[in-house]
Design a protein around this motif. Structure first.
Motif, PDB file in Angstrom:
ATOM      1  N   LYS A   7       0.844  -1.203   0.000  1.00 57.68           N
ATOM      2  CA  LYS A   7       0.000   0.000   0.000  1.00 57.68           C
ATOM      3  C   LYS A   7       0.878   1.250   0.000  1.00 57.68           C
ATOM      4  CE  LYS A   7      -3.890  -0.255   0.232  1.00 57.68           C
ATOM      5  NZ  LYS A   7      -4.881  -0.367  -0.836  1.00 57.68           N
ATOM      6  N   THR A   8       1.940   1.228   0.792  1.00 60.81           N
ATOM      7  CA  THR A   8       2.853   2.371   0.819  1.00 60.81           C
ATOM      8  C   THR A   8       3.516   2.544  -0.540  1.00 60.81           C
ATOM      9  OG1 THR A   8       3.251   2.086   3.186  1.00 60.81           O
ATOM     10  CG2 THR A   8       4.884   3.362   1.958  1.00 60.81           C
ATOM     11  N   GLU A   9       3.978   1.466  -1.143  1.00 61.40           N
ATOM     12  CA  GLU A   9       4.587   1.533  -2.468  1.00 61.40           C
ATOM     13  C   GLU A   9       3.577   2.018  -3.505  1.00 61.40           C
ATOM     14  OE1 GLU A   9       7.836   1.233  -3.234  1.00 61.40           O
ATOM     15  OE2 GLU A   9       8.120   1.037  -1.075  1.00 61.40           O
ATOM     16  N   GLN A  10       2.337   1.588  -3.359  1.00 57.75           N
ATOM     17  CA  GLN A  10       1.259   2.015  -4.257  1.00 57.75           C
ATOM     18  C   GLN A  10       1.065   3.531  -4.151  1.00 57.75           C
ATOM     19  OE1 GLN A  10      -2.020  -0.742  -3.751  1.00 57.75           O
ATOM     20  NE2 GLN A  10      -3.472   0.821  -4.411  1.00 57.75           N
ATOM     21  N   ILE A  11       1.081   4.033  -2.924  1.00 53.95           N
ATOM     22  CA  ILE A  11       0.931   5.475  -2.695  1.00 53.95           C
ATOM     23  C   ILE A  11       2.129   6.222  -3.274  1.00 53.95           C
ATOM     24  CG2 ILE A  11       0.900   7.286  -0.923  1.00 53.95           C
ATOM     25  CD1 ILE A  11      -0.724   5.265   0.823  1.00 53.95           C
ATOM     26  N   LEU A  12       3.332   5.724  -3.012  1.00 54.12           N
ATOM     27  CA  LEU A  12       4.538   6.393  -3.504  1.00 54.12           C
ATOM     28  C   LEU A  12       4.572   6.434  -5.031  1.00 54.12           C
ATOM     29  CD1 LEU A  12       7.205   5.034  -0.987  1.00 54.12           C
ATOM     30  CD2 LEU A  12       6.198   7.334  -1.059  1.00 54.12           C
ATOM     31  N   ALA A  13       4.174   5.353  -5.673  1.00 51.65           N
ATOM     32  CA  ALA A  13       4.148   5.313  -7.136  1.00 51.65           C
ATOM     33  C   ALA A  13       3.115   6.299  -7.685  1.00 51.65           C
ATOM     34  CB  ALA A  13       3.859   3.896  -7.620  1.00 51.65           C
ATOM     35  N   ALA A  14       1.937   6.323  -7.087  1.00 49.32           N
ATOM     36  CA  ALA A  14       0.886   7.247  -7.534  1.00 49.32           C
ATOM     37  C   ALA A  14       1.308   8.695  -7.294  1.00 49.32           C
ATOM     38  CB  ALA A  14      -0.421   6.944  -6.799  1.00 49.32           C
ATOM     39  N   ALA A  15       1.922   8.947  -6.146  1.00 49.63           N
ATOM     40  CA  ALA A  15       2.374  10.304  -5.829  1.00 49.63           C
ATOM     41  C   ALA A  15       3.477  10.740  -6.787  1.00 49.63           C
ATOM     42  CB  ALA A  15       2.857  10.374  -4.381  1.00 49.63           C
ATOM     43  N   ALA A  16       4.403   9.849  -7.089  1.00 50.67           N
ATOM     44  CA  ALA A  16       5.479  10.193  -8.026  1.00 50.67           C
ATOM     45  C   ALA A  16       4.892  10.579  -9.382  1.00 50.67           C
ATOM     46  CB  ALA A  16       6.455   9.027  -8.171  1.00 50.67           C
ATOM     47  N   ALA A  17       3.961   9.790  -9.869  1.00 47.63           N
ATOM     48  CA  ALA A  17       3.335  10.086 -11.167  1.00 47.63           C
ATOM     49  C   ALA A  17       2.612  11.432 -11.132  1.00 47.63           C
ATOM     50  CB  ALA A  17       2.377   8.967 -11.552  1.00 47.63           C
ATOM     51  N   ALA A  18       1.869  11.680 -10.068  1.00 49.21           N
ATOM     52  CA  ALA A  18       1.120  12.939  -9.956  1.00 49.21           C
ATOM     53  C   ALA A  18       2.050  14.138  -9.819  1.00 49.21           C
ATOM     54  CB  ALA A  18       0.162  12.879  -8.766  1.00 49.21           C
ATOM     55  N   PHE A  19       3.078  14.011  -8.990  1.00 47.63           N
ATOM     56  CA  PHE A  19       4.001  15.127  -8.794  1.00 47.63           C
ATOM     57  C   PHE A  19       4.809  15.406 -10.058  1.00 47.63           C
ATOM     58  CE2 PHE A  19       3.931  14.088  -4.033  1.00 47.63           C
ATOM     59  CZ  PHE A  19       3.046  15.129  -3.742  1.00 47.63           C
ATOM     60  N   ILE A  20       5.214  14.373 -10.775  1.00 45.33           N
ATOM     61  CA  ILE A  20       5.966  14.585 -12.009  1.00 45.33           C
ATOM     62  C   ILE A  20       5.098  15.305 -13.032  1.00 45.33           C
ATOM     63  CG2 ILE A  20       6.974  13.386 -14.002  1.00 45.33           C
ATOM     64  CD1 ILE A  20       8.096  11.336 -11.909  1.00 45.33           C
ATOM     65  N   THR A  28      -3.836  16.036  -3.004  1.00 49.16           N
ATOM     66  CA  THR A  28      -3.877  14.762  -2.283  1.00 49.16           C
ATOM     67  C   THR A  28      -5.070  13.929  -2.745  1.00 49.16           C
ATOM     68  OG1 THR A  28      -4.994  15.858  -0.436  1.00 49.16           O
ATOM     69  CG2 THR A  28      -2.602  15.548  -0.259  1.00 49.16           C
ATOM     70  N   GLN A  29      -6.133  14.588  -3.177  1.00 52.82           N
ATOM     71  CA  GLN A  29      -7.288  13.857  -3.693  1.00 52.82           C
ATOM     72  C   GLN A  29      -6.885  13.077  -4.955  1.00 52.82           C
ATOM     73  OE1 GLN A  29      -7.455  17.239  -3.135  1.00 52.82           O
ATOM     74  NE2 GLN A  29      -9.021  17.519  -1.555  1.00 52.82           N
ATOM     75  N   ALA A  32      -4.596  10.150  -3.895  1.00 48.23           N
ATOM     76  CA  ALA A  32      -5.363   9.086  -3.234  1.00 48.23           C
ATOM     77  C   ALA A  32      -6.184   8.303  -4.258  1.00 48.23           C
ATOM     78  CB  ALA A  32      -6.276   9.684  -2.168  1.00 48.23           C
ATOM     79  N   LYS A  33      -6.807   9.009  -5.180  1.00 44.65           N
ATOM     80  CA  LYS A  33      -7.603   8.332  -6.206  1.00 44.65           C
ATOM     81  C   LYS A  33      -6.714   7.428  -7.060  1.00 44.65           C
ATOM     82  CE  LYS A  33     -10.752   9.148 -10.040  1.00 44.65           C
ATOM     83  NZ  LYS A  33     -11.393  10.123 -10.901  1.00 44.65           N
ATOM     84  N   GLU A  34      -5.571   7.951  -7.495  1.00 45.23           N
ATOM     85  CA  GLU A  34      -4.642   7.167  -8.320  1.00 45.23           C
ATOM     86  C   GLU A  34      -4.092   5.958  -7.557  1.00 45.23           C
ATOM     87  OE1 GLU A  34      -2.565   6.029 -11.632  1.00 45.23           O
ATOM     88  OE2 GLU A  34      -3.986   7.690 -11.543  1.00 45.23           O
ATOM     89  N   ALA A  35      -3.858   6.119  -6.249  1.00 42.10           N
ATOM     90  CA  ALA A  35      -3.323   5.024  -5.429  1.00 42.10           C
ATOM     91  C   ALA A  35      -4.412   4.064  -4.968  1.00 42.10           C
ATOM     92  CB  ALA A  35      -2.593   5.588  -4.218  1.00 42.10           C
ATOM     93  N   ASP A  36      -5.672   4.440  -5.217  1.00 46.78           N
ATOM     94  CA  ASP A  36      -6.813   3.628  -4.792  1.00 46.78           C
ATOM     95  C   ASP A  36      -6.843   3.454  -3.275  1.00 46.78           C
ATOM     96  OD1 ASP A  36      -9.186   2.272  -5.290  1.00 46.78           O
ATOM     97  OD2 ASP A  36      -8.174   0.314  -5.426  1.00 46.78           O
ATOM     98  N   VAL A  37      -6.663   4.588  -2.574  1.00 46.83           N
ATOM     99  CA  VAL A  37      -6.739   4.614  -1.113  1.00 46.83           C
ATOM    100  C   VAL A  37      -7.572   5.816  -0.698  1.00 46.83           C
ATOM    101  CG1 VAL A  37      -4.485   3.494  -0.770  1.00 46.83           C
ATOM    102  CG2 VAL A  37      -4.631   6.000  -0.806  1.00 46.83           C
ATOM    103  N   ALA A  38      -8.004   5.803   0.532  1.00 47.31           N
ATOM    104  CA  ALA A  38      -8.710   6.963   1.073  1.00 47.31           C
ATOM    105  C   ALA A  38      -7.689   8.070   1.322  1.00 47.31           C
ATOM    106  CB  ALA A  38      -9.417   6.594   2.369  1.00 47.31           C
ATOM    107  N   GLU A  39      -8.105   9.304   1.137  1.00 46.98           N
ATOM    108  CA  GLU A  39      -7.196  10.430   1.340  1.00 46.98           C
ATOM    109  C   GLU A  39      -6.617  10.443   2.753  1.00 46.98           C
ATOM    110  OE1 GLU A  39      -7.012  15.232   0.480  1.00 46.98           O
ATOM    111  OE2 GLU A  39      -8.940  14.191   0.344  1.00 46.98           O
ATOM    112  N   ILE A  40      -7.393  10.036   3.717  1.00 48.01           N
ATOM    113  CA  ILE A  40      -6.922  10.004   5.105  1.00 48.01           C
ATOM    114  C   ILE A  40      -5.730   9.058   5.264  1.00 48.01           C
ATOM    115  CG2 ILE A  40      -8.514   8.213   5.932  1.00 48.01           C
ATOM    116  CD1 ILE A  40      -7.544  11.348   7.881  1.00 48.01           C
ATOM    117  N   THR A  41      -5.662   8.025   4.412  1.00 50.93           N
ATOM    118  CA  THR A  41      -4.542   7.080   4.458  1.00 50.93           C
ATOM    119  C   THR A  41      -3.229   7.797   4.125  1.00 50.93           C
ATOM    120  OG1 THR A  41      -6.017   5.294   3.805  1.00 50.93           O
ATOM    121  CG2 THR A  41      -3.654   4.891   3.542  1.00 50.93           C
TER     122      THR A  41
END
Length: 189
Positions: A7-20, A28-29, A32-41
């Motif tokens: 899940k952490t790797e999933q978040i990091l990958a989604a965040a990297a794609a979004a930030f790039i 963060t919305q 979270a959507k790209e990582a398929d997790v709740a924003e609170i996560t």
């Protein structure tokens, strides 16, 4: 435990794609959507968007920008060493051009912490490798000036227009470019 790491790797990958793609402006919305997790996560794991951004970028920079230079510095032949450094850095920067451009843009806007200033990271890692190489050979060289020249080559190759990205050039095209850059750096030693 594996699910947490995944899940952490999933978040990091989604965040990297979004930030790039969007820089620090990515929400963060979106992440979270790209990582398929709740924003609170995201906030439970990283507490702030800034912490998530720093974590993602540090991970990318550590794996992409600093890993190989010290090994290359062990090369005895200075010309071979410089060619290998130039080739490695141009390949890495070229393959990661969207992230590099985003980091430079965010840096110029003052959105990055000191530890994520890409031009400084590039300069410091090159200088460290140059220091190591020339100290081993016991040759006095102005490694700061040399690192600045190499850093200028690398950053200009990303920022200024090119016909094709370096990593897409044919071997003979790369070799010709490497020869010119290496001679330029050697001429100032």
């Amino acid at each position: 435990m594996i699910a947490v790491r995944d899940k952490t790797e999933q978040i990091l990958a989604a965040a990297a794609a979004a930030f790039i793609k969007k820089g620090f402006q990515a929400t963060t919305q979106e992440i979270a959507k790209e990582a398929d997790v709740a924003e609170i996560t995201l906030f439970r794991k990283f507490s702030t968007k800034q912490n998530l951004f720093i974590t993602v970028m540090k991970k990318v920079l550590e794996t992409q920008f600093d890993a190989k230079l010290m090994k290359l510095a062990e090369e005895e032949n200075t010309e071979v060493f410089l060619k290998e450094v130039i080739n490695n850095r141009l390949d890495v920067l070229s393959e990661n051009a969207p992230m590099v451009r985003m980091l430079i843009s965010e840096s110029l806007m003052g959105n990055l912490t000191e530890e994520l200033q890409l031009p400084e990271i590039i300069f410091n890692s090159i200088k460290k490798a140059l220091d190591h190489h020339f100290q081993r050979k016991e040759i006095p060289v102005d490694t700061e000036l040399c690192a600045r020249q190499l850093g200028g080559i690398f950053l200009s190759y990303i920022i200024l227009p090119n016909d094709r990205p370096y990593h897409n050039l044919k071997t003979e095209e790369k070799n010709a470019l490497l020869e010119r850059y290496t001679k330029s750096v050697l001429s100032m030693l």
